[in-house]
Enzyme design. Structure first.
Site, PDB file in Angstrom:
ATOM      1  N   ASN A 100       0.834  -1.199   0.000  1.00 32.29           N
ATOM      2  CA  ASN A 100       0.000   0.000   0.000  1.00 32.29           C
ATOM      3  C   ASN A 100       0.867   1.247   0.000  1.00 32.29           C
ATOM      4  OD1 ASN A 100      -0.196   1.695   2.770  1.00 32.29           O
ATOM      5  ND2 ASN A 100       0.428  -0.416   3.202  1.00 32.29           N
TER       6      ASN A 100
ATOM      7  N   ASN B 131       3.932   5.135  15.788  1.00 30.28           N
ATOM      8  CA  ASN B 131       4.191   4.634  14.440  1.00 30.28           C
ATOM      9  C   ASN B 131       5.514   5.204  13.948  1.00 30.28           C
ATOM     10  OD1 ASN B 131       4.306   4.176  11.700  1.00 30.28           O
ATOM     11  ND2 ASN B 131       2.146   4.658  11.296  1.00 30.28           N
TER      12      ASN B 131
ATOM     13  N   CYS C 275       5.908   3.773   9.111  1.00 32.08           N
ATOM     14  CA  CYS C 275       5.295   3.932   7.794  1.00 32.08           C
ATOM     15  C   CYS C 275       6.383   4.273   6.776  1.00 32.08           C
ATOM     16  CB  CYS C 275       4.234   5.030   7.853  1.00 32.08           C
ATOM     17  SG  CYS C 275       3.386   5.215   6.285  1.00 32.08           S
TER      18      CYS C 275
ATOM     19  N   ASN D  86       6.238  -3.165  10.890  1.00 36.37           N
ATOM     20  CA  ASN D  86       5.433  -2.380   9.971  1.00 36.37           C
ATOM     21  C   ASN D  86       5.746  -2.923   8.573  1.00 36.37           C
ATOM     22  OD1 ASN D  86       3.970  -0.206   8.680  1.00 36.37           O
ATOM     23  ND2 ASN D  86       4.185   0.905  10.618  1.00 36.37           N
ATOM     24  N   THR D  87       5.339  -2.233   7.543  1.00 38.49           N
ATOM     25  CA  THR D  87       5.484  -2.791   6.201  1.00 38.49           C
ATOM     26  C   THR D  87       6.899  -2.601   5.645  1.00 38.49           C
ATOM     27  OG1 THR D  87       4.675  -0.716   5.304  1.00 38.49           O
ATOM     28  CG2 THR D  87       3.055  -2.461   5.619  1.00 38.49           C
TER      29      THR D  87
ATOM     30  N   CYS E 285      19.162 -32.817   2.613  1.00 40.36           N
ATOM     31  CA  CYS E 285      18.903 -31.370   2.554  1.00 40.36           C
ATOM     32  C   CYS E 285      17.434 -30.990   2.725  1.00 40.36           C
ATOM     33  CB  CYS E 285      19.432 -30.813   1.246  1.00 40.36           C
ATOM     34  SG  CYS E 285      18.503 -31.352  -0.196  1.00 40.36           S
TER      35      CYS E 285
ATOM     36  N   CYS F  71       7.659 -32.421  -2.672  1.00 43.50           N
ATOM     37  CA  CYS F  71       6.695 -33.516  -2.870  1.00 43.50           C
ATOM     38  C   CYS F  71       5.278 -33.039  -2.569  1.00 43.50           C
ATOM     39  CB  CYS F  71       7.062 -34.678  -1.957  1.00 43.50           C
ATOM     40  SG  CYS F  71       5.878 -36.030  -2.045  1.00 43.50           S
TER      41      CYS F  71
HETATM   42  C1  LIG Z   1      -3.449  -0.296   3.670  1.00 43.25           C
HETATM   43  C2  LIG Z   1      -2.567  -0.328   4.875  1.00 43.25           C
HETATM   44  C3  LIG Z   1      -2.470   0.799   5.680  1.00 43.25           C
HETATM   45  C4  LIG Z   1      -1.662   0.773   6.784  1.00 43.25           C
HETATM   46  N1  LIG Z   1      -1.630   1.866   7.575  1.00 43.25           N
HETATM   47  C5  LIG Z   1      -0.891   1.837   8.721  1.00 43.25           C
HETATM   48  C6  LIG Z   1      -0.910   2.921   9.599  1.00 43.25           C
HETATM   49  O1  LIG Z   1      -1.593   3.920   9.402  1.00 43.25           O
HETATM   50  N2  LIG Z   1      -0.169   2.851  10.731  1.00 43.25           N
HETATM   51  C7  LIG Z   1       0.606   1.773  11.013  1.00 43.25           C
HETATM   52  O2  LIG Z   1       1.259   1.724  12.047  1.00 43.25           O
HETATM   53  N3  LIG Z   1       0.643   0.713  10.178  1.00 43.25           N
HETATM   54  C8  LIG Z   1      -0.095   0.725   9.043  1.00 43.25           C
HETATM   55  N4  LIG Z   1      -0.090  -0.370   8.218  1.00 43.25           N
HETATM   56  C9  LIG Z   1       0.753  -1.515   8.572  1.00 43.25           C
HETATM   57  C10 LIG Z   1      -0.030  -2.591   9.343  1.00 43.25           C
HETATM   58  O3  LIG Z   1      -0.482  -2.093  10.572  1.00 43.25           O
HETATM   59  C11 LIG Z   1       0.838  -3.826   9.616  1.00 43.25           C
HETATM   60  O4  LIG Z   1       1.939  -3.458  10.381  1.00 43.25           O
HETATM   61  C12 LIG Z   1       1.334  -4.486   8.359  1.00 43.25           C
HETATM   62  O5  LIG Z   1       0.362  -4.444   7.356  1.00 43.25           O
HETATM   63  C13 LIG Z   1       1.772  -5.930   8.600  1.00 43.25           C
HETATM   64  O6  LIG Z   1       0.715  -6.753   9.011  1.00 43.25           O
HETATM   65  P1  LIG Z   1      -0.107  -7.715   7.998  1.00 43.25           P
HETATM   66  O7  LIG Z   1       0.897  -8.557   7.301  1.00 43.25           O
HETATM   67  O8  LIG Z   1      -1.052  -8.462   8.892  1.00 43.25           O
HETATM   68  O9  LIG Z   1      -0.824  -6.833   7.047  1.00 43.25           O
HETATM   69  C14 LIG Z   1      -0.898  -0.358   7.103  1.00 43.25           C
HETATM   70  C15 LIG Z   1      -1.002  -1.476   6.299  1.00 43.25           C
HETATM   71  C16 LIG Z   1      -1.835  -1.469   5.211  1.00 43.25           C
HETATM   72  C17 LIG Z   1      -1.943  -2.673   4.359  1.00 43.25           C
HETATM   73  S1  SF4 Z   2      16.843 -33.587  -2.509  1.00 41.73           S
HETATM   74 FE1  SF4 Z   2      16.194 -35.264  -1.149  1.00 41.73          FE
HETATM   75  S2  SF4 Z   2      17.310 -37.047  -1.957  1.00 41.73           S
HETATM   76 FE2  SF4 Z   2      18.322 -35.222  -2.842  1.00 41.73          FE
HETATM   77  S3  SF4 Z   2      19.984 -34.807  -1.399  1.00 41.73           S
HETATM   78 FE3  SF4 Z   2      18.252 -33.539  -0.750  1.00 41.73          FE
HETATM   79  S4  SF4 Z   2      17.176 -34.811   0.811  1.00 41.73           S
HETATM   80 FE4  SF4 Z   2      18.574 -36.186  -0.314  1.00 41.73          FE
END
Ligand SMILES: Cc1cc2nc3c(=O)[nH]c(=O)nc-3n(C[C@H](O)[C@H](O)[C@H](O)COP(=O)(O)O)c2cc1C
Ligand code: SF4
Ligand SMILES: Cc1cc2nc3c(=O)[nH]c(=O)nc-3n(C[C@H](O)[C@H](O)[C@H](O)COP(=O)(O)OP(=O)(O)OC[C@H]3O[C@@H](n4cnc5c(N)ncnc54)[C@H](O)[C@@H]3O)c2cc1C
Lengths: 422, 464
Positions: free
Chosen positions: A73, A132, A135, A200-201, A382, A389
């Protein structure tokens, strides 16, 4: 039935699920709906100098047909008049006295402006403040938001101003747009912040329109870096939270975890890494408030299964499991095993291991179905095949230790043990 | 008059013959399914497609909005990819092998996705293939069915000119004249032939029949090589009394009529018996029903375990309300004033398995009678034995004998499709045409071709 209620610095909520400061918390009508649906509390959309938003403001990353894996956003703080917000906050608190009401703030950078705003918010009866400092767009061009969070000294100064005035708990919300969240976290805690919240974002460009060549979201032929959130950022948020929980200064204060939380499972993971409450934004923007039901029920059932009576029985439980790479046990060796009864012969493990790992899977040609088996002596364990799978528990990793004793890298070197020879 | 046409309203005909496998309505709908594809390695679906279409690749290309690339992936392997997406018995081919079946989940709708990509290519008239510069070589192809056109397309891309001699007035072979009308329309078949030939370098001479207008020898003289894709002919005779009665029809002929004329003009009985249990029998039965027959009964001398059609096809007939009588062999057709009014069948039992493991039906001596006014014969098709033999081609009961998949006993003469395999699916014929084209290209570069009987200095013997 477990008790899932939270007590965050005296701020009580019937469950640890709060709505993050964002559009779902920007006015009375939807906040009431959220609390009716069962959310434990809200962090009101950030208040500060009234701003004006651009129209087109969101964009998303879809993956393999899944919409909004990541969300972005370019919206600023609340664009509504301060008095309306304050009046509505007060009304909501009256209607739902048992829920947490935190108000997010972002004042212009003077002591007076912060004090004035804090006073106005405290007058509503709010239970806590969230600063905050995160932002990452727009507000930063005015010296606010992430620019505060990115400079430890500015952050320290602002928190000090706030603590001079505030009488209710103060949470400092950290920006992830730094190489580490710990320095700002420490500065905030040292300056007196009662708690931290993160993340935050994350600054991002979600994509570019291949017809117009302009990034998303499109605003009359231009765009700006936005703030990324949603399921895609969860692993980054978890890592940042873990560093706060590990640091000796920041771990002294409670944390509210944020970033990509959509389910009770995500929430439990944040709490295992030290969060007392969690905050949700994107998942609600995608599905609405109703997701709270399963979040509460799922957490409750899981806690019952694990024998946790309250959330405090498991908050932070995972932190000690994180160690340094050089303390990991090199003798711990696992090999993949394919359950032929479950195998659907898609060949995905084979081609992944063949092209990108250790050529440890054998292909016996068949029409139409090939048979795949692990060459145990080649498998390095690994996990790649197991991850790829498509059938649950078809590929399992079987422990085949290289030695009985715990052996870490430092000891390995000290003993001059041999490295790989091919 | 029990056998009459015009039994239904226009609306009823339209509904009865509408597409049984409707396409995706939207891009979103296609994407939901395309995204389910696991992108298998050395994919079972690809291995189960006789033309070896790289299914995971074309599906992935749909998800990346590379529809042009997707269509190219399909058509490169199978130039009838659009038609095949509507007519292939996918339950026993690609979709039958989809790994989702092993998880007890619905397989990926491969055919429908294939239709999604190829339909767009045909609609937009994308020319997805280039032709190499002309080699100056010319190859005669007999039959503009799937085998012949597939062979022609590969040859033309390689700079070899293809001249097709076709006895009918339209191309497509049984795709146009045989396949059930609710799978493909005549317009679609014509469009597909046009789309294939739009590459250039492919000339179709209609209304020209081998054996009637020219001989194989003529072609050998005029061209650098010859491919025979003449398919198979009429339905097998029953050799029972009364077979000549009015109302006894050949399924191939019945369907040919239905595919070439408006539905309202096709006469059908009230009570129809269909002999056989193959694809043709099912198609004849369902389409008789859809034309308005009141009662349709499929009569088969073995049991469900031995039936040549797939479970899905049988279901289709059952859903259309057709009856099936297992273990019944036609013994006699009883007529009145030359018109059918009953079919007498012997009740069969299954004897021991033969060399191929198939149990052979044995007459129990009992009989029963079925009141019918129309009998459709669909007990297999007969190869063009006489035509093949007259042209000195080695054959096995009319099926042309080949070595290395496509070479006949005559130098420079190749064959493939139904005329070699005795009658399989469109997709097999397309693959045979492709393989023959490869063999022809190799042949044209080899020494052998110098011994070909072509005498280019001689005046042509026939006006082809
Ligand atoms: C559209 C939008 C507006 C936001 N506005 C604010 C804001 O005004 N103040 C704030 O602290 N964070 C704001 N955020 C951040 C969110 O509070 C939050 O920290 C962030 O989106 C991560 O959480 P989520 O993954 O659950 O969205 C905003 C996020 C979005 C998507
Ligand atoms: S991908 Fe699977 S079979 Fe290949 S080395 Fe990693 S764990 Fe072993
Ligand atoms: C009723 C019926 C339903 C079917 N349904 C399906 C289905 O749903 N799905 C599927 O995959 N397959 C189906 N098939 C089978 C499929 O149609 C054939 O396998 C396929 O068409 C074979 O292709 P071909 O090119 O070998 O022969 P054909 O398609 O038979 O093409 C041969 C061409 O050669 C021409 N020809 C013949 N003799 C001469 C001559 N002497 N001179 C010049 N030209 C000549 C014919 O007119 C024809 O155009 C069906 C078949 C029948 C009979």
């Amino acid at each position: 039935m477990a008790n899932i209620s939270a007590n965050f610095l005296g701020i009580r909520s019937p469950n640890p699920f709060w709505l993050a400061s964002a559009p779902p918390t920007d006015k009375k009508v939807n906040v009431l709906r959220a609390l009716e649906a069962g959310w434990g509390g809200v962090v009101w959309k950030t208040l500060g100098p009234q701003i004006k938003n651009v129209s087109s403001r969101y964009s998303a990353v879809n993956y393999n047909g899944s919409r909004v894996m990541g969300f972005n956003n370019i919206e600023l703080i609340s664009d509504r008049p301060l008095e309306h917000n304050l009046r509505e906050i007060e009304e909501v608190i009256k209607e739902f006295p048992d829920r947490a009401m935190i108000v997010s703030l972002m004042a212009e950078n003077t002591r007076e402006k912060w004090h004035e705003l804090i006073q106005q918010v405290e007058d509503t009866g709010a239970h806590g403040l969230e600063l905050n400092f995160g932002c990452p767009h727009g507000m930063t061009e005015r010296g606010m938001g992430a620019v505060v969070g990115q400079d430890t000294e500015i952050a320290r100064m602002v928190v000090e101003w706030v603590m001079e005035k505030a009488t209710i708990p103060v949470i400092t919300k950290l920006t992830p747009n730094v190489h580490s969240v710990v320095p700002t976290g420490r500065a905030a805690v040292e300056a007196g912040s009662n708690a931290l919240s993160l993340i935050n974002t994350i600054q991002s460009i979600t994509g570019i329109d291949l017809d117009t060549f302009v990034p998303n979201p499109y605003v009359a032929g231009k765009s700006v870096f936005g703030g990324y959130c949603g399921p895609a950022v969860k692993p980054i948020a978890l890592k940042m939270l873990a560093t706060i929980s590990q640091d000796e200064i920041t771990r002294k204060v409670p944390v509210s975890g944020i970033g990509g939380i959509s389910t009770w499972k995500d929430a439990a993971e944040f709490m295992l890494l030290g969060a007392t409450t969690v905050q949700v934004c994107t998942a609600v923007m995608k599905h609405g408030f109703r997701i709270i039901e399963d979040m509460c029920e799922g957490l409750n059932n899981w806690m019952d299964e694990k024998g946790f009576a309250t959330i405090y029985d498991f908050i932070g439980k995972t932190v000690p499991a994180l160690t340094h790479w050089e303390d990991l046990d090199i003798n711990y060796h696992i090999v993949a095993h394919i359950n032929q009864d479950k195998c659907i012969h898609c060949g995905l493990c084979y081609i992944a291991c063949e092209d990108a790992s250790h050529q440890a899977i054998n292909l016996a040609w068949g029409k139409p179905y090939n048979t795949y088996t692990i060459k145990e002596e080649e498998c390095i364990g690994c996990n790649l095949c197991k991850l790829i799978c498509p059938v649950d528990n078809c590929i399992t990793m079987v422990e085949k230790r290289k030695g009985d004793e715990y052996l870490n890298w430092k000891e390995f070197q000290k003993r001059g043990l041999p490295l790989n020879d091919h | 008059m029990p056998i009459i046409n015009n039994r239904l309203s226009d609306e009823e005909y339209r509904t009865n013959f509408s597409d049984i496998h409707p396409p995706f309505e939207t891009r979103d709908a296609a994407l939901v399914e395309a995204n389910r594809c696991l992108f298998c390695y050395d994919a079972p679906c690809t291995k189960s497609c006789p033309t070896g279409i790289d299914v995971p690749k074309f599906i992935k290309q749909i998800t990346t909005d590379n529809i042009k690339g997707s269509a190219h992936t399909i058509l490169e392997a199978n130039i009838f990819g659009a038609g095949c997406s509507r007519v292939c018995p996918v339950e026993k081919l690609c979709e039958g092998a989809c790994v989702y079946n092993l998880m007890e989940e619905e397989p990926i709708p491969i055919a429908r996705l294939q239709r999604y990509a190829t339909e767009k290519a045909m609609k937009e008239k994308w020319q997805l293939f280039d032709r190499l510069p002309s080699t100056g070589k010319r190859v005669a192809i007999v039959g503009a069915g799937p085998a012949g056109l597939s062979c022609a397309h590969v040859l033309s891309r390689q700079g070899v000119e293809a001249v097709i001699y076709e006895k009918e007035l339209k191309g497509g072979g049984l795709m146009t004249y045989g396949v059930a009308a609710y799978k493909v329309t005549p317009e679609f078949c014509a469009d597909e032939v046009d789309y294939i030939t739009s590459l250039g370098g492919i000339e179709i001479k209609y209304n020209k029949a081998l054996g009637r207008d020219f001989t194989l020898f003529d072609l050998q003289q005029k061209y650098d090589a010859v491919f025979l894709g003449i398919g198979v002919g009429e339905a097998r005779q029953l050799h029972i009394p009364g077979e000549q009665s009015e109302g006894v029809v050949d399924a191939i002929e019945f369907i040919h009529q239905l595919r070439s004329n408006p539905y309202a003009q096709i006469p059908v009985g009230d009570k129809v018996a269909v002999i056989g249990m193959g694809m043709t029998a099912i198609d004849a039965a369902t389409q008789a029903k859809r034309l308005g027959a009141k009662e349709v009964t499929l009569v088969y001398r073995r049991t469900k375990a031995e039936m040549p059609c797939t479970e899905e096809e049988l279901d289709l007939a059952m859903l259309d309300g057709c009856n099936v009588i297992w273990l019944a062999a036609p013994k006699e057709i009883i007529g009145e004033k030359g018109k059918v009014n009953a079919l007498v069948c012997s009740v069969m039992t299954l004897g021991p398995a033969d060399a191929s493991g198939r149990r052979f039906p044995v007459d129990s001596g009992q009989t029963f009678m079925l009141e019918v006014d129309m009998v459709i014969k669909a007990a297999g098709q007969m190869p063009f034995t006489e035509l093949v033999t007259n042209n000195l081609l080695e054959n096995n009961g009319g099926k042309i004998e080949v070595t290395e998949k496509t070479k006949t006993n005559l130098n420079g003469v190749f064959a493939g499709g139904d005329c070699v395999n005795g009658g399989k699916e469109v997709v097999d014929a397309v693959q045979a045409g492709k393989e023959a084209a490869q063999a022809i290209l190799k042949y044209l570069q080899s020494d052998e071709s110098h011994f070909f009987q072509k005498e280019s200095t001689q005046p042509t013997i026939f006006e082809g």
